[in-house]
Design a protein around this motif. Structure first.
Motif, PDB file in Angstrom:
ATOM      1  N   GLN B   6     -26.677  -5.945  30.162  1.00 21.84           N
ATOM      2  CA  GLN B   6     -25.677  -4.856  29.578  1.00 21.84           C
ATOM      3  C   GLN B   6     -25.089  -3.848  31.049  1.00 21.84           C
ATOM      4  O   GLN B   6     -26.076  -3.610  31.600  1.00 21.84           O
ATOM      5  CB  GLN B   6     -26.388  -3.911  28.602  1.00 21.84           C
ATOM      6  CG  GLN B   6     -26.788  -4.340  27.122  1.00 21.84           C
ATOM      7  CD  GLN B   6     -27.335  -3.490  26.254  1.00 21.84           C
ATOM      8  OE1 GLN B   6     -28.423  -3.510  25.582  1.00 21.84           O
ATOM      9  NE2 GLN B   6     -26.720  -2.280  26.053  1.00 21.84           N
ATOM     10  N   THR B   7     -23.824  -3.730  30.624  1.00 21.14           N
ATOM     11  CA  THR B   7     -23.568  -2.880  31.839  1.00 21.14           C
ATOM     12  C   THR B   7     -22.412  -1.733  31.251  1.00 21.14           C
ATOM     13  O   THR B   7     -21.786  -2.195  30.050  1.00 21.14           O
ATOM     14  CB  THR B   7     -22.930  -3.438  33.144  1.00 21.14           C
ATOM     15  OG1 THR B   7     -21.668  -4.299  32.385  1.00 21.14           O
ATOM     16  CG2 THR B   7     -23.788  -4.092  33.598  1.00 21.14           C
ATOM     17  N   THR B  20     -15.305   0.297  27.558  1.00 24.88           N
ATOM     18  CA  THR B  20     -16.122  -1.076  27.112  1.00 24.88           C
ATOM     19  C   THR B  20     -17.255  -1.231  27.603  1.00 24.88           C
ATOM     20  O   THR B  20     -17.464  -0.961  28.892  1.00 24.88           O
ATOM     21  CB  THR B  20     -15.037  -2.335  27.284  1.00 24.88           C
ATOM     22  OG1 THR B  20     -13.848  -2.182  27.081  1.00 24.88           O
ATOM     23  CG2 THR B  20     -15.790  -3.530  27.176  1.00 24.88           C
ATOM     24  N   GLN B  22     -20.035  -3.774  28.380  1.00 24.81           N
ATOM     25  CA  GLN B  22     -20.244  -5.001  28.651  1.00 24.81           C
ATOM     26  C   GLN B  22     -21.555  -5.714  28.134  1.00 24.81           C
ATOM     27  O   GLN B  22     -22.597  -5.060  28.230  1.00 24.81           O
ATOM     28  CB  GLN B  22     -20.117  -5.416  29.844  1.00 24.81           C
ATOM     29  CG  GLN B  22     -18.665  -5.157  30.504  1.00 24.81           C
ATOM     30  CD  GLN B  22     -17.247  -5.999  29.882  1.00 24.81           C
ATOM     31  OE1 GLN B  22     -17.625  -6.974  29.255  1.00 24.81           O
ATOM     32  NE2 GLN B  22     -16.345  -5.260  29.997  1.00 24.81           N
ATOM     33  N   CYS B  23     -21.562  -6.869  27.401  1.00 23.11           N
ATOM     34  CA  CYS B  23     -22.753  -7.608  27.205  1.00 23.11           C
ATOM     35  C   CYS B  23     -22.793  -8.940  27.326  1.00 23.11           C
ATOM     36  O   CYS B  23     -21.850  -9.628  26.793  1.00 23.11           O
ATOM     37  CB  CYS B  23     -23.326  -7.208  25.570  1.00 23.11           C
ATOM     38  SG  CYS B  23     -24.788  -8.140  25.234  1.00 23.11           S
ATOM     39  N   ALA B  24     -23.689  -9.716  28.279  1.00 20.37           N
ATOM     40  CA  ALA B  24     -23.623 -10.974  28.402  1.00 20.37           C
ATOM     41  C   ALA B  24     -25.073 -11.460  28.195  1.00 20.37           C
ATOM     42  O   ALA B  24     -26.121 -11.045  28.878  1.00 20.37           O
ATOM     43  CB  ALA B  24     -23.347 -11.240  29.917  1.00 20.37           C
ATOM     44  N   TRP B  34     -24.525  -5.440  18.241  1.00 19.84           N
ATOM     45  CA  TRP B  34     -24.350  -4.392  18.766  1.00 19.84           C
ATOM     46  C   TRP B  34     -25.423  -3.231  18.026  1.00 19.84           C
ATOM     47  O   TRP B  34     -24.883  -3.191  16.635  1.00 19.84           O
ATOM     48  CB  TRP B  34     -23.319  -3.933  19.009  1.00 19.84           C
ATOM     49  CG  TRP B  34     -22.616  -4.155  20.563  1.00 19.84           C
ATOM     50  CD1 TRP B  34     -21.734  -5.253  20.754  1.00 19.84           C
ATOM     51  CD2 TRP B  34     -22.730  -3.719  21.887  1.00 19.84           C
ATOM     52  NE1 TRP B  34     -21.453  -5.538  22.138  1.00 19.84           N
ATOM     53  CE2 TRP B  34     -22.562  -4.675  22.889  1.00 19.84           C
ATOM     54  CE3 TRP B  34     -23.791  -2.919  22.237  1.00 19.84           C
ATOM     55  CZ2 TRP B  34     -22.378  -4.491  24.125  1.00 19.84           C
ATOM     56  CZ3 TRP B  34     -24.052  -2.802  23.635  1.00 19.84           C
ATOM     57  CH2 TRP B  34     -23.229  -3.540  24.495  1.00 19.84           C
ATOM     58  N   ASP B  73     -20.331 -13.728  26.061  1.00 22.53           N
ATOM     59  CA  ASP B  73     -20.082 -12.431  26.138  1.00 22.53           C
ATOM     60  C   ASP B  73     -19.884 -12.083  24.923  1.00 22.53           C
ATOM     61  O   ASP B  73     -19.008 -12.288  23.985  1.00 22.53           O
ATOM     62  CB  ASP B  73     -18.882 -12.297  27.206  1.00 22.53           C
ATOM     63  CG  ASP B  73     -19.268 -12.873  28.473  1.00 22.53           C
ATOM     64  OD1 ASP B  73     -18.433 -13.930  28.944  1.00 22.53           O
ATOM     65  OD2 ASP B  73     -20.264 -12.255  29.076  1.00 22.53           O
ATOM     66  N   PRO B  75     -18.486  -7.975  23.976  1.00 26.18           N
ATOM     67  CA  PRO B  75     -18.046  -6.698  24.665  1.00 26.18           C
ATOM     68  C   PRO B  75     -17.827  -5.609  23.383  1.00 26.18           C
ATOM     69  O   PRO B  75     -17.204  -6.107  22.321  1.00 26.18           O
ATOM     70  CB  PRO B  75     -16.698  -6.697  25.503  1.00 26.18           C
ATOM     71  CG  PRO B  75     -16.089  -7.947  25.046  1.00 26.18           C
ATOM     72  CD  PRO B  75     -17.197  -8.938  24.656  1.00 26.18           C
ATOM     73  N   ARG B  77     -15.933  -1.949  22.527  1.00 30.20           N
ATOM     74  CA  ARG B  77     -14.836  -1.238  22.875  1.00 30.20           C
ATOM     75  C   ARG B  77     -14.896   0.023  21.965  1.00 30.20           C
ATOM     76  O   ARG B  77     -14.959  -0.042  20.823  1.00 30.20           O
ATOM     77  CB  ARG B  77     -13.659  -1.888  22.720  1.00 30.20           C
ATOM     78  CG  ARG B  77     -13.464  -3.156  23.732  1.00 30.20           C
ATOM     79  CD  ARG B  77     -11.977  -3.790  23.382  1.00 30.20           C
ATOM     80  NE  ARG B  77     -11.951  -4.890  24.159  1.00 30.20           N
ATOM     81  CZ  ARG B  77     -12.378  -6.139  23.890  1.00 30.20           C
ATOM     82  NH1 ARG B  77     -12.781  -6.280  22.583  1.00 30.20           N
ATOM     83  NH2 ARG B  77     -12.210  -7.324  24.840  1.00 30.20           N
ATOM     84  N   CYS B  91     -27.399  -4.089  23.014  1.00 33.23           N
ATOM     85  CA  CYS B  91     -26.816  -5.571  22.627  1.00 33.23           C
ATOM     86  C   CYS B  91     -28.245  -6.322  22.456  1.00 33.23           C
ATOM     87  O   CYS B  91     -29.083  -6.276  23.321  1.00 33.23           O
ATOM     88  CB  CYS B  91     -25.911  -5.833  23.851  1.00 33.23           C
ATOM     89  SG  CYS B  91     -25.249  -7.421  23.486  1.00 33.23           S
TER      90      CYS B  91
END
Lengths: 113, 118
Positions: B6-7, B20, B22-24, B34, B73, B75, B77, B91
């Protein structure tokens, strides 16, 4: 609707004490049950699980038994350590086709040396 | 072995700003979700996805959008941030269930993103 109820914390114990954290649930059908643990500053990690009645999940000295008759999944450990200090979450997934995992509110556990 | 990444880890926004999260994930998991974590309220599901191109609402979806263009991914928002969205966001991903279930219940979580809205 489906829900999970946990005992409120915080729970404070001395090292080597016996631990019980109560969890009861309401769900239609046959849910799968889980305990997750969250250490400070981290995300949750799966601790143990049970997928049918009378199953016992176990990991790292922790145990929980799926009791359908009492709709409970209490977490137990015979001798806690300082490193067990964390927040513990009971959770369920209400059936094999469900998309949503339902969490309890969490129980904070602190262990004194 | 990255798992779920997560970032950003921390973010401060002003009311009305958008951003946003981010999740990967690199585990080829079909299911992603989420959650937000607030004191005394446990984790509440915001949105989830059972595969690329498929998303659905959770318990508290208002004020958030998601998309899932790839398996990796997912994301989140925030369209117009509000102080009520101050929270820690997680996430999580999972394999699909073997009995046709959307997920196994064995979630893998990221480390969280702490968001403050002033």
């Amino acid at each position: 609707g489906d829900s999970v109820t946990q005992m409120e914390g915080p729970v404070t114990l001395s090292e080597e004490a016996f631990l019980t954290i109560n969890c009861t649930y309401t769900a239609t059908g046959y849910p799968s049950l889980f305990w997750y643990v969250q250490y400070p500053g981290e995300g949750l990690q799966l601790l143990l699980k049970a997928t049918k009645a009378d199953d016992k999940g176990s990991n790292k000295g922790f145990e929980a038994t799926y009791r359908k008759e009492t709709t409970s999944f209490h977490l137990e450990k015979g001798s806690v350590q300082v490193s067990d200090s964390a927040v513990y979450f009971c959770a369920l997934i209400p059936g094999s086709s469900a998309s949503k995992i339902i969490f309890g509110s969490g129980t904070r556990l602190s262990i004194r040396p | 072995n990255a798992g779920v990444t997560q970032t950003p880890k921390f973010q401060v926004l002003k009311t009305g700003q958008s951003m946003t999260l981010q999740c990967a994930q690199d585990m080829n998991h079909e299911y992603m979700s989420w959650y937000r974590q607030d004191p005394g309220m446990g984790l509440r599901l915001i949105h989830y996805s059972v595969g690329a191109g498929i998303t659905d609402q959770g318990e508290v979806p208002n004020g958030y959008n998601v998309s899932r263009s790839t398996t990796e991914d997912f994301p989140l928002r925030l369209l117009s941030a509000a102080p009520s969205q101050t929270s820690v966001y997680f996430c999580a991903s999972s394999r699909s269930g073997t009995s046709g279930g959307a997920n196994t219940g064995e979630l893998f979580f990221g480390e969280g993103s702490r968001l403050t809205v002033l």
